[in-house]
Motif scaffolding. Sequence first.
Motif, short mmCIF file in Angstrom:
data_model
loop_
_atom_site.label_atom_id
_atom_site.label_comp_id
_atom_site.label_asym_id
_atom_site.label_seq_id
_atom_site.Cartn_x
_atom_site.Cartn_y
_atom_site.Cartn_z
N THR A 87 80.33 -27.08 65.09
CA THR A 87 79.05 -26.72 65.76
C THR A 87 77.91 -27.58 65.24
N THR A 140 75.37 -30.23 67.35
CA THR A 140 73.90 -30.05 67.32
C THR A 140 73.21 -31.29 66.75
N ASN A 180 84.73 -24.13 61.81
CA ASN A 180 83.96 -23.85 63.03
C ASN A 180 82.49 -24.27 62.86
N THR A 199 82.25 -17.55 61.66
CA THR A 199 81.19 -18.45 61.15
C THR A 199 80.96 -18.24 59.66
#
Length: 755
Positions: free
Chosen positions: A420, A424, A416, A406
Amino acid sequence: MKKKIVKTISISLAALLAIAGISYSALSGNEKVASADTSKDAKTIQNTIESNVKFNEIGEDKEETVYVLTDANGNVNKTIVSDWLKNKDGSDKLEDKSDLKDIENVKSDADYITGEDGAITWNANGEDIYYQGTTDKQLPVDVKVTYLLDGKEMSPSEIAGKSGKVTIKFEYTNNQKKEITVNGKKTEMYVPFTMISGMILDGNKFRNVEVNSGKVISDGNRLVVVGLGFPGMNSNLALSDITSDGKTEFPETVEVTADVEDFSLALTLTMGSADLISAVDVDSVTAVDDLKDVVKKLVESTDALQTGSAKLNEGLKTLKNSFGTYSTGIKTYVNTVNSNIGLLNEKVPSFVDGTKQISDGVGQIVGAMEGDNGAVSGANQLAQGSAELSNGLNDLANSVGTVGSTDNNTVTGAVNNIATGSSTLFSYVDKMLAGFDDQNGSYGLTNGSKAVSDGSKAVSDGVNALVSQLNKMIQTINTSISDNEKSIAQLNAVIRGGKNPQTGADLTAQEIAVYNAQIQQLTGANTALKTMLQNMNPETMNQQLTTLSQGAKSVADGASGVLNGVATLQNGLKEFKTQGNTLVQGTAQLNSSMSQLVAGIGKLQAGSVQVKDGSAALASGVNQLYGAVKNQLQPGVSTLYDGANLLSTSVNQLYEGTKPTAKDVNTLLSGTDQLASGIGELQTGAETLSSGMKQFNDEAISKVSDFVNGDLTTITERIKATVNLAKDYNIYSDALEGKSTSVKFVYETDGINVE
């Protein structure tokens, strides 16, 4: 708006009372018993009032008239009660009950016997019974008469024979007050009496005659003045409590002013009754209840819409903040990837050249292994080049990072985080779309805005219906005036013709008198109707109702605009979600492909370690290196060289593809900026919608709801209670239980003459 509605209600009630009291039939004259002391002028005034005011007498068992004889100031000298018992079945005996003294049959020789508690049995012999008696009971309404000359109060004896500006004031004091329940609260209210005062004035002495709440009628050399008062009505309706100026609508005193020479007054006569108010039909009043239901639904829908718009605003704020982080990550990713791959692209040619040198060196070692100097020299060069290669690959592996990282400073971490953040981001869009649907018995934005639009239209339709009803009322009054004028013209034509229209015979003096009386009655009726139209002021009332109707329409139009805005907002979010899904899928695929890049670099790094170890071994022993180079190193270096060429081509393509100016990357960056701008505009619109809904609820819906459920309901219940009090008051003396009765009061004052 509240003051206009209250004024409209007051005018409407006054119109209902006036219409209920107008009568077009003439009195027969012989059917009523008058006081023996009643003068000719008193009869004229009483007949004028009764010919224009309809008292509720038809079909009753006992009709009572109370004659109150007073001095010129209204102080009571004597009260005479006249009762008429109606023998509907022609019975020999009539049962009655009375608390009067000195009871006397005034029309026949029929006698009576008394029983307990005021019971009376009349020997009627099939006839009606007319009797009188006296009483000293308190009157339901006291009438006080005062006289002013040029603004100074004077006694009757002082003002007699004087000249100047005279005011005659009738003040009514209501003594009939009862405690009742209105809207669940105990309150005191008056029995609503209508008091009508009249007098006959000498036209040679009285000029410029005016009355504050009535009419002046000219009868040749005489003037007939009639005034109207409602003592206690303003207190009953409590209109002053809810009007901003505190003004009331119903007169409770009558004032007559005139320029007088040599003042004298034969008498005044006042008639009072609760019949006019009791005739108003309040059982059919349903408009207020219907309006309360509509307003209740409107309030519920507006509250739900306000809550939904607030949630939408908060959700868009979160989306805006989250998308800022996402947009920054996209730009960081593009810059980091392009920078690192650019560095890699710069290093790969050196790597390719190094592998080529290794390959050439291995060839020389193989070709000249037997030359000790050549083998040693080649081994040293190979060891040095393999060390540089290993360090370069370590740097490359650190820049790319590991799968699942991350850290935005590495290629894999940035990719990554983008994947993500995309997932979201669009989970918030689903939550926002859910706010448009109904949940747990509460309105969502879609149905809530529709309910507000429907409710606002219902309020507008209700106001238009009220306007139509009032206009019909005015039209009915105008039609009655026109019909009466036609009847007057017909009667005048008969008198001028001098012939009986039925028999053709010459008119007798008695017939002419009857026709003149009918003309006078119709003229008086028209005068009352025109006065009522003047008091109602249709033009002003229509302007006020038009303003109210336009306001209701504006509310309905505004609610319809909200409904359309919500639909547009919902469609925009759905389109945003569809376009965003493509972005989520693309970043997920990019994240998946990074594992292949990491694996390839790992293999290269492992190979370089082997080369480095091999080169070190070569430097420590040329003799052993020959066999290793021949059988192991030479094939490995060849493979390494082929891989280096392939890596160089791939890295160059990756570098060109990740430049900010590349087509796909440019589309990603510009789309991210456009999406961020769109979310900002969407959040601004949602904030405006939320603020506007709160203002609409606070300044419009809440105030309408408070008035309809508060002041308007109270006024309606007070009107009903007032009418019911009038219906309950139907006798002054006494009567048998279960008998229908009516009562009216006649107050006669002494005259004022110069001694």
